[in-house]
Design a protein around this motif. Sequence first.
Motif, PDB file in Angstrom:
ATOM      1  N   LYS A  23       0.807  -1.223   0.000  1.00 46.19           N
ATOM      2  CA  LYS A  23       0.000   0.000   0.000  1.00 46.19           C
ATOM      3  C   LYS A  23       0.848   1.286   0.000  1.00 46.19           C
ATOM      4  CE  LYS A  23      -4.021  -2.072   2.242  1.00 46.19           C
ATOM      5  NZ  LYS A  23      -5.028  -1.971   3.321  1.00 46.19           N
ATOM      6  N   VAL A  24       1.944   1.249  -0.782  1.00 44.92           N
ATOM      7  CA  VAL A  24       2.749   2.467  -1.017  1.00 44.92           C
ATOM      8  C   VAL A  24       2.435   2.915  -2.428  1.00 44.92           C
ATOM      9  CG1 VAL A  24       5.071   3.438  -1.178  1.00 44.92           C
ATOM     10  CG2 VAL A  24       4.548   1.699   0.553  1.00 44.92           C
ATOM     11  N   HIS A  25       1.943   4.126  -2.596  1.00 43.88           N
ATOM     12  CA  HIS A  25       1.403   4.565  -3.875  1.00 43.88           C
ATOM     13  C   HIS A  25       2.386   4.446  -5.023  1.00 43.88           C
ATOM     14  CE1 HIS A  25      -1.336   6.472  -0.952  1.00 43.88           C
ATOM     15  NE2 HIS A  25      -2.250   6.260  -1.892  1.00 43.88           N
ATOM     16  N   ALA A  26       3.649   4.924  -4.821  1.00 42.40           N
ATOM     17  CA  ALA A  26       4.618   4.953  -5.918  1.00 42.40           C
ATOM     18  C   ALA A  26       4.912   3.558  -6.443  1.00 42.40           C
ATOM     19  CB  ALA A  26       5.910   5.623  -5.458  1.00 42.40           C
ATOM     20  N   THR A  27       5.159   2.608  -5.537  1.00 45.98           N
ATOM     21  CA  THR A  27       5.501   1.246  -5.977  1.00 45.98           C
ATOM     22  C   THR A  27       4.258   0.495  -6.470  1.00 45.98           C
ATOM     23  OG1 THR A  27       5.358   0.605  -3.643  1.00 45.98           O
ATOM     24  CG2 THR A  27       7.546   1.003  -4.535  1.00 45.98           C
ATOM     25  N   ALA A  28       3.129   0.725  -5.836  1.00 47.40           N
ATOM     26  CA  ALA A  28       1.898   0.050  -6.259  1.00 47.40           C
ATOM     27  C   ALA A  28       1.513   0.459  -7.685  1.00 47.40           C
ATOM     28  CB  ALA A  28       0.768   0.374  -5.291  1.00 47.40           C
ATOM     29  N   TYR A  29       1.706   1.750  -8.004  1.00 51.46           N
ATOM     30  CA  TYR A  29       1.366   2.256  -9.337  1.00 51.46           C
ATOM     31  C   TYR A  29       2.162   1.513 -10.414  1.00 51.46           C
ATOM     32  CZ  TYR A  29       0.583   5.610 -13.120  1.00 51.46           C
ATOM     33  OH  TYR A  29       0.233   6.196 -14.313  1.00 51.46           O
ATOM     34  N   GLU A  30       3.502   1.426 -10.206  1.00 52.13           N
ATOM     35  CA  GLU A  30       4.342   0.760 -11.195  1.00 52.13           C
ATOM     36  C   GLU A  30       4.069  -0.735 -11.228  1.00 52.13           C
ATOM     37  OE1 GLU A  30       5.803   2.490 -13.228  1.00 52.13           O
ATOM     38  OE2 GLU A  30       6.079   4.427 -12.246  1.00 52.13           O
TER      39      GLU A  30
END
Length: 1011
Positions: free
Chosen positions: A893-900
């Motif tokens: 649930k970390v936005h930057a890593t979840a997005y990629e």
Amino acid sequence: MAELVPIGTILAVLSNQIIKISQAAKDVAFEKESFRVLVKHLLDIEPVLKELQSQQLNDSPAARQALESLETDVKKAHALVDKYRGRARFYLLVKCRHIVKEIQDVTREIGNSLAALSLANVEVLSGISDQVHRLQNEMQRAEFEASQSRLQIVDKLNQGISDQAFDKEFANNMLMEIARAVGVPVEPSEISKELASFKREKEEAENRKERAEVLFLEQVIELLSRADAARDYEELSNQYLQRLKVIARYDPKEEYIEPFKPFYCCITGKVMVDPVSLCTGTACERSALEMWFQRGEKTDPETGEVLQDFSLRPNIQLRQSIQEWRELNYCLKIRSCKAKLMSEVGSRVEEALDQMKDLVAENSINKDWISIGGLTDIAITMLDSTLAEAVKKKLLVTLKDIIDDHARNKDFFVENHGIEKIVPCLGLDSSISKAAVELLYEVLLDRSGWNASYRKMLSQHHDAIPLLVSLVKNRVHEGARIAEEILIKLCEEDDNAVKAARVNWFRPLIDKVIQGSVSERISMVREVVNLELDDEKIKLVGAEGMIPPLLEMASGNIESKEVSLLALMKLSTYHDNKHLIAIGGGVRLVLKLLSSSQNVVIAKCAEILANLSSNGDGTKFLVDETGTKLELESVTANLLAIQQNVNSLDSIRRPALRALLGICRSEAGLVKSAVLSSSGVSVVLALLDDSNQEIRELAINLLFLFSQHEPEGVVEYLLKPRRLEALVGFLENCDKGDVQMAAAGLLANLPKSETSLTEKLIELGGLKAIIEIIRSGSTAAKENALSALFRFTDPTNLMSQRVVVELGAYPLLTGLLTVDSVTASARAAALLGDLSMRSPELSDMHRKHSCFCFPRARAAVCPAHGGSCSVNMTFCLLEGNALPDLVRLLQAKVHATAYEAIQTLSTLVQEDSPQRGAAVLHDYGAIGPTIEVLRWGTESLKAEALSLLEKVFVSTEMVDFYGATARSPLGQLASRCIFDDAHLQRKAVKVLLLIERYSRSSTSLVAGIID
């Protein structure tokens, strides 16, 4: 007829006479207060004389007579001051009552003359009449009196002479009191000087034929000469040896001779000190007998006989006998103490030390006799011995008592290496070190001040100053104050101040920098510069106040500038000192001196500026005295101009570049200004060809920052011959993480559309260097290298993608999915996504090739791509085992890593066969976390999740598994207010419709939403 002296001349002579008297009175050693009052009155007369001069006093007979009378009296005052100036202090004390009377008489006479002068010049003095009347009244009524303590001493002395009390005990006491009253040490050398002066006074009185004065002085000299301190060492030694012969017949264990019965006072029952006799022959203690009579007794206290004569007569013979008995006991105790000390038994040594202290306290002669008897020598030697703490402390305290106010014993102590033996004690237990420092203080200090030769001897002991500093720094130590006083005195010598600084006590050295002459300040600062200063020392130097005087010196001559700037260079490496330099106006001064004509000054200023902006501080300390940030665009322009100046030395260019880098790293606005206003990119690009390696490395760091604003010029430069090789060299420099980070960051900032640059980098080994940074570089370098790698994983450039994989990047990328750096994990996931986008095509090509070449072979089929897959051939996420870690990134649930991660997972679900990819995502547990994103993700992340679910929910199986779970978050998104993101709402509705379409049994949620 004799010519009269003009009135004006007499007034001028009087004024001059008063000034001379005031100066001469300062040299009178005694009764200073009385002479001070006389001088004050005389100085108050001076304005009256000036007023008479300014009014042009008429030369009347009355005025002249009054003025001549005043002149005569002032001359008397001058003669009085001259009479007692430079006289012996002992003489002044015994004559104090007479001196005070003379001062009083002359003061009153001057007051009378002033009154007569006032009456003769009423009109002339009308303007200051009140002042004149007050002054003449004060002087006419002046009363002077010697202090009671001095008068008591004089009275006691006179009484002793009257009683013929010329025994040694009385002489000792009398000499002690007189010496203390006038501030003379009770030491033979000092006492001899005073008695010699006394004898000169007697000779002068003889010349003046003052018989009464001569008789009085003879009696005083005879009395005081009987005191122990008035006798020379040889006489004291002979006296001791005579007593020693007497006690030789006593048993060595004997420590005390009982007093004879006549020694006891019949009133007190104690041995007498000042025996006096009655007319009956009965001897008693003087003070006891006086009290006996004060109570009204009229009888002999021993016989009871009624007395008719109550007079007391000094019993000198008895007094001398008692004194001789006491001295024999002193010798017995000294002999006993010597044996106990030499036994080296702790309890006996301690007992001996106690007895020695008592001997010294009982009679001052014992200070000499203890040394003559060898006890002092033994005690000094024992300082090296291993003794119990309590015994060692007592030994130090006893030695202090022995040398206290005794020059000869101090010399003896020092000659027997006493100072060298004290110093190690300073580092022992607190109680011992306290006693040691107090003893040391007593050795060094006498009544006339600090002994210079002893101070020098102490400072030459290599442990002395470090141990004293350790005591000073221990503020709770009882000896800290004394240790500090000793140190301050020692550090009056420059060498000692430097020694103290070497052990982190900078106060004396800094005081010299603050208060010294120009040459001394330069010398001391140079010593600071030559010291090996670690962070702790640099902190202390700044905190102790070194920076303000250094800034002051930086405005001085060239030598002062150079050395002070060099010191500021060292001090500015510490964070707190940067603040002190800033608030002291140092930054503005440094920027001003940066334009100096002296290269050495410019170089040092650039170093200071580089230090101020280092360690991430940037522009934080580039402020004025009030904390207001300085205008820095001109500063960055000047720092760039230094690089363009062909005459600039490397010693200037290097720190100037470091300063520029520190400033630009902290403020993007200054980077833009440097790029656009000062042609920063072209200036720094040229430095990449510099012969100095540090300049090249600093340039690449700056270019990394500048390339964010003007990348085109950088590309053009790099494509020139041999330039790209230099950049690759920076990438390969594994010893310099910051250089690798900057070089990789520079590549990351350059346009990826420049395929020629990409190809050239592959050819020159740049890609290999980038991958090596990803493998073993610092975290910051890895992050920039990952960004630079996007140039090579472009899905449209299969050739460069293959090289990336062939060089072993794939396992590195999958490994980075689990590191702590969010940036590195996110970029690694994105790079895997770039590679994965070509996987379906490559899998299909590989399958066809395999069927054509090996028609009978049955290759394993990839569940995601439907063909034969491998990491090297098709960049397959499944074969690279990347899916578990990508799913974990979703779950974190970390936005930057979840997005990629979602974008990369989406590459597995192809439009022509979505069920296959969806099944793989289901097998790896990726769909549930993707649905969960709809609850916690950002808008952009939710949009990516919806795009993936739109591909997944074309499968009836997937709808059956996840439809129910997805309906709730999808429903919330689909029913959002119209003012919210309509794009997300539409995508959510679309996914819901897919769920409805492919659901085996559904209760429509969409109809309600659409309605």
